[in-house]
Design a protein around this motif. Structure first.
Motif, PDB file in Angstrom:
ATOM      1  N   GLY A 221       0.813  -1.207   0.000  1.00 58.77           N
ATOM      2  CA  GLY A 221       0.000   0.000   0.000  1.00 58.77           C
ATOM      3  C   GLY A 221       0.846   1.257   0.000  1.00 58.77           C
ATOM      4  N   THR A 222       0.299   2.311  -0.598  1.00 62.59           N
ATOM      5  CA  THR A 222       0.955   3.610  -0.560  1.00 62.59           C
ATOM      6  C   THR A 222       0.692   4.271   0.791  1.00 62.59           C
ATOM      7  OG1 THR A 222      -0.991   4.637  -1.578  1.00 62.59           O
ATOM      8  CG2 THR A 222       0.800   3.991  -3.053  1.00 62.59           C
ATOM      9  N   ALA A 223       1.631   5.099   1.190  1.00 63.62           N
ATOM     10  CA  ALA A 223       1.467   5.869   2.429  1.00 63.62           C
ATOM     11  C   ALA A 223       1.906   7.305   2.183  1.00 63.62           C
ATOM     12  CB  ALA A 223       2.275   5.233   3.554  1.00 63.62           C
ATOM     13  N   TYR A 224       1.628   7.776   0.982  1.00 62.15           N
ATOM     14  CA  TYR A 224       2.101   9.095   0.558  1.00 62.15           C
ATOM     15  C   TYR A 224       1.586  10.184   1.495  1.00 62.15           C
ATOM     16  CZ  TYR A 224       3.241  12.964  -2.580  1.00 62.15           C
ATOM     17  OH  TYR A 224       3.760  14.112  -3.120  1.00 62.15           O
ATOM     18  N   GLY A 225       2.506  10.955   2.039  1.00 65.44           N
ATOM     19  CA  GLY A 225       2.137  12.063   2.906  1.00 65.44           C
ATOM     20  C   GLY A 225       1.874  11.700   4.353  1.00 65.44           C
ATOM     21  N   LEU A 226       1.924  10.394   4.681  1.00 62.37           N
ATOM     22  CA  LEU A 226       1.678   9.985   6.058  1.00 62.37           C
ATOM     23  C   LEU A 226       2.975  10.030   6.873  1.00 62.37           C
ATOM     24  CD1 LEU A 226      -0.673   6.874   5.626  1.00 62.37           C
ATOM     25  CD2 LEU A 226      -1.304   9.279   5.921  1.00 62.37           C
ATOM     26  N   ARG A 227       2.829  10.354   8.145  1.00 62.33           N
ATOM     27  CA  ARG A 227       3.963  10.320   9.052  1.00 62.33           C
ATOM     28  C   ARG A 227       4.203   8.875   9.513  1.00 62.33           C
ATOM     29  NH1 ARG A 227       7.175  14.427   9.112  1.00 62.33           N
ATOM     30  NH2 ARG A 227       7.536  14.308  11.373  1.00 62.33           N
ATOM     31  N   ARG A 228       5.356   8.646  10.141  1.00 59.43           N
ATOM     32  CA  ARG A 228       5.727   7.284  10.530  1.00 59.43           C
ATOM     33  C   ARG A 228       4.676   6.636  11.419  1.00 59.43           C
ATOM     34  NH1 ARG A 228      11.437   6.789  13.291  1.00 59.43           N
ATOM     35  NH2 ARG A 228      11.964   7.682  11.244  1.00 59.43           N
ATOM     36  N   GLU A 229       4.180   7.357  12.404  1.00 61.43           N
ATOM     37  CA  GLU A 229       3.186   6.788  13.304  1.00 61.43           C
ATOM     38  C   GLU A 229       1.861   6.554  12.586  1.00 61.43           C
ATOM     39  OE1 GLU A 229       1.353   5.195  16.636  1.00 61.43           O
ATOM     40  OE2 GLU A 229       3.470   5.470  16.099  1.00 61.43           O
ATOM     41  N   GLU A 230       1.515   7.410  11.647  1.00 59.11           N
ATOM     42  CA  GLU A 230       0.292   7.212  10.862  1.00 59.11           C
ATOM     43  C   GLU A 230       0.411   5.963   9.990  1.00 59.11           C
ATOM     44  OE1 GLU A 230      -1.394  11.729  10.195  1.00 59.11           O
ATOM     45  OE2 GLU A 230       0.360  11.106   9.038  1.00 59.11           O
ATOM     46  N   ILE A 231       1.592   5.705   9.463  1.00 53.58           N
ATOM     47  CA  ILE A 231       1.818   4.497   8.674  1.00 53.58           C
ATOM     48  C   ILE A 231       1.660   3.254   9.554  1.00 53.58           C
ATOM     49  CG2 ILE A 231       3.538   3.187   7.366  1.00 53.58           C
ATOM     50  CD1 ILE A 231       4.670   5.874   6.397  1.00 53.58           C
ATOM     51  N   ARG A 232       2.209   3.314  10.755  1.00 51.14           N
ATOM     52  CA  ARG A 232       2.085   2.187  11.685  1.00 51.14           C
ATOM     53  C   ARG A 232       0.611   1.910  11.993  1.00 51.14           C
ATOM     54  NH1 ARG A 232       0.889   0.775  16.450  1.00 51.14           N
ATOM     55  NH2 ARG A 232       0.303   2.904  17.059  1.00 51.14           N
ATOM     56  N   ARG A 233      -0.162   2.962  12.233  1.00 52.74           N
ATOM     57  CA  ARG A 233      -1.576   2.773  12.551  1.00 52.74           C
ATOM     58  C   ARG A 233      -2.346   2.229  11.353  1.00 52.74           C
ATOM     59  NH1 ARG A 233      -0.973   7.794  15.548  1.00 52.74           N
ATOM     60  NH2 ARG A 233      -1.901   8.956  13.810  1.00 52.74           N
TER      61      ARG A 233
END
Length: 331
Positions: free
Chosen positions: A281-293
Motif C-alpha cells: 500500500g501507498t502511504a504518501y504524505g503519512l507520518r511514521r506513526e500514521e503508517i504504523r496505525r
C-alpha cells in the motif's frame, strides 16, 4: 501480462495525477463552486423541479443551507453525508455537488491529459496488462489471461476510460465491441457507485460519454444522484461475491491512494486473503506513526486460515506514490 491473481484497491489519491481532487481539495471546491453552479443550473426562479416535486426557489434555499452547514461541519463530504443520511435535502445536494465536481475533473482530464506524467500510473498498469500482446489477434485471444480485479471507492471513471480508450486506439482494426468484451475480463468494482456508465460498459443502461458537460437541472444531472451510494452495506453491492472470490484467490493486493479508513476496510472482504498473499500500500504524505496505525488497521481485518500465518502487509514510505509502489512490486 499480469497472470498472478492481483487486486488493486483505489482511494482518492489514485486519481489525483489525472486532475481529480483529493478529499480535502474536493471540500474546498464544493464550498467555492456549488452555490454558483446550482444557481446557473436552476436559474428560473418560477420553475418547478418535477424530479424533486418542489419549486426552484425552495431548492435554492436548500442549496444555501447545505453549503452553510457543510462549511461549519469541518468534515469531508463523504463523512458529512454519512452522518446526515436521514436528511433528504443534504443527501440530494451533497450527491449533486460531488457529481458536478467529478464531471468538471473529467472535462479537465479529457482536454489536458494527466496533470503529472511522472505519477500517472494508469499507463504503467496498461503496459503490464498488454505485455506480449503484439497485434489484434493476440489481444483477442490472450488478454483474458490477465487475472486482475480493480476495486475503487472513487465515483470517477478515469481508469475505466483510460484503459478502454488506450486499447481501442492502440491496436489496428480492433472494434469498440471487441475491446468492451475483453475489458469485462478486468472487473472494475465501484464500491460506492459512479457518476454514470460509460457507453461501452452497460448497453442496457443510460450512459454518458467521458468529459461531457451536463446541466445540473437536466434529467441526466438529477438522475445521476441515484448512482451515488454513500454508505452502502457491502452485501448490497451486486459485485460483492466476485470481490470476495478475488480476495480469496489474490497473490497480491495493492492499496493505491487509499486512506485506510476502517469503515471502508470492512467492506473489502480482507479476511478472505490467504497467507501466501502479500498486501502492499501507498502511504504518501503519512507520518511514521500514521503508517504504523494504517498497517495495524489492515491487520485487524486479516485472519489465519488453517493455522497458517496471516498475510504480510508492506506500506511504502511517505514520499512514495502509486507509480513508485507499482514499479517496486508489480513485476
Amino acid at each position: 501480462m499480469i497472470t498472478e491473481p492481483t487486486v488493486f484497491v483505489l482511494g482518492a489519491g489514485a486519481s489525483r495525477p489525472y486532475r481529480y481532487p483529493t478529499g480535502a481539495e474536493l471540500r474546498d471546491e464544493i464550498l467555492k463552486n456549488f452555490r454558483g453552479e446550482f444557481s446557473v443550473g436552476f436559474s428560473d426562479q418560477n420553475a418547478f423541479i418535477d424530479k424533486w416535486e418542489v419549486p426552484v426557489d425552495v431548492a435554492q434555499e436548500e442549496a444555501a443551507k447545505f453549503v452553510k452547514r457543510f462549511d461549519k461541519s469541518n468534515m469531508s463530504i463523504d463523512i458529512f453525508l454519512t452522518r446526515h443520511q436521514g436528511n433528504v435535502w443534504i443527501s440530494r445536494m451533497g450527491k449533486l455537488t460531488i457529481i458536478l465536481r467529478i464531471l468538471a475533473a473529467e472535462r479537465s482530464h479529457e482536454k489536458n491529459g494527466a496533470e503529472d506524467e511522472q505519477r500517472a500510473w494508469y499507463k504503467f498498469l496498461l503496459e503490464k496488462l498488454l505485455d506480449g500482446l503484439n497485434d489484434k489477434d493476440d489481444f483477442i485471444k490472450r488478454f483474458s489471461n490477465n487475472r486482475v480485479t480493480i476495486v475503487t471507492f472513487n465515483y470517477d471513471r478515469s481508469l475505466d476510460y483510460v484503459l478502454f480508450d488506450s486499447v481501442f486506439n492502440g491496436f489496428e482494426a480492433v472494434t469498440s465491441d471487441e475491446v468492451a468484451e475483453q475489458m469485462r475480463h478486468i472487473p472494475i468494482v465501484h464500491m460506492h457507485g459512479q457518476v454514470m456508465y460509460l457507453p461501452w460498459q452497460n448497453p442496457r443502461a443510460p450512459a454518458l460519454e467521458y468529459g461531457r458537460s451536463v446541466n445540473a437541472a437536466g434529467a441526466i444531472g438529477q438522475n445521476m444522484i441515484e448512482n451515488i451510494r454513500i454508505a452502502q452495506d457491502p452485501y448490497e453491492n451486486p459485485d460483492h461475491t466476485g470481490l470476495v472470490k478475488a480476495m480469496a484467490e489474490a497473490e497480491r493486493v495493492f492499496f493505491l491512494g487509499f486512506g485506510y479508513d476502517n469503515e471502508n476496510l470492512k467492506k473489502l472482504g480482507l479476511s478472505e486473503i490467504r497467507s501466501h498473499a502479500t498486501i502492499y500500500g501507498t502511504a504518501y504524505g503519512l507520518r511514521r506513526e500514521e503508517i504504523r496505525r494504517a498497517k495495524s488497521r489492515i491487520s485487524r481485518h486479516l485472519i489465519s486460515h488453517d493455522g497458517e500465518p496471516v498475510p504480510g502487509v508492506e506500506l511504502s514510505g511517505e514520499e512514495d506514490d502509486c507509480m513508485l509502489l507499482l514499479r517496486d512490486h508489480l513485476p
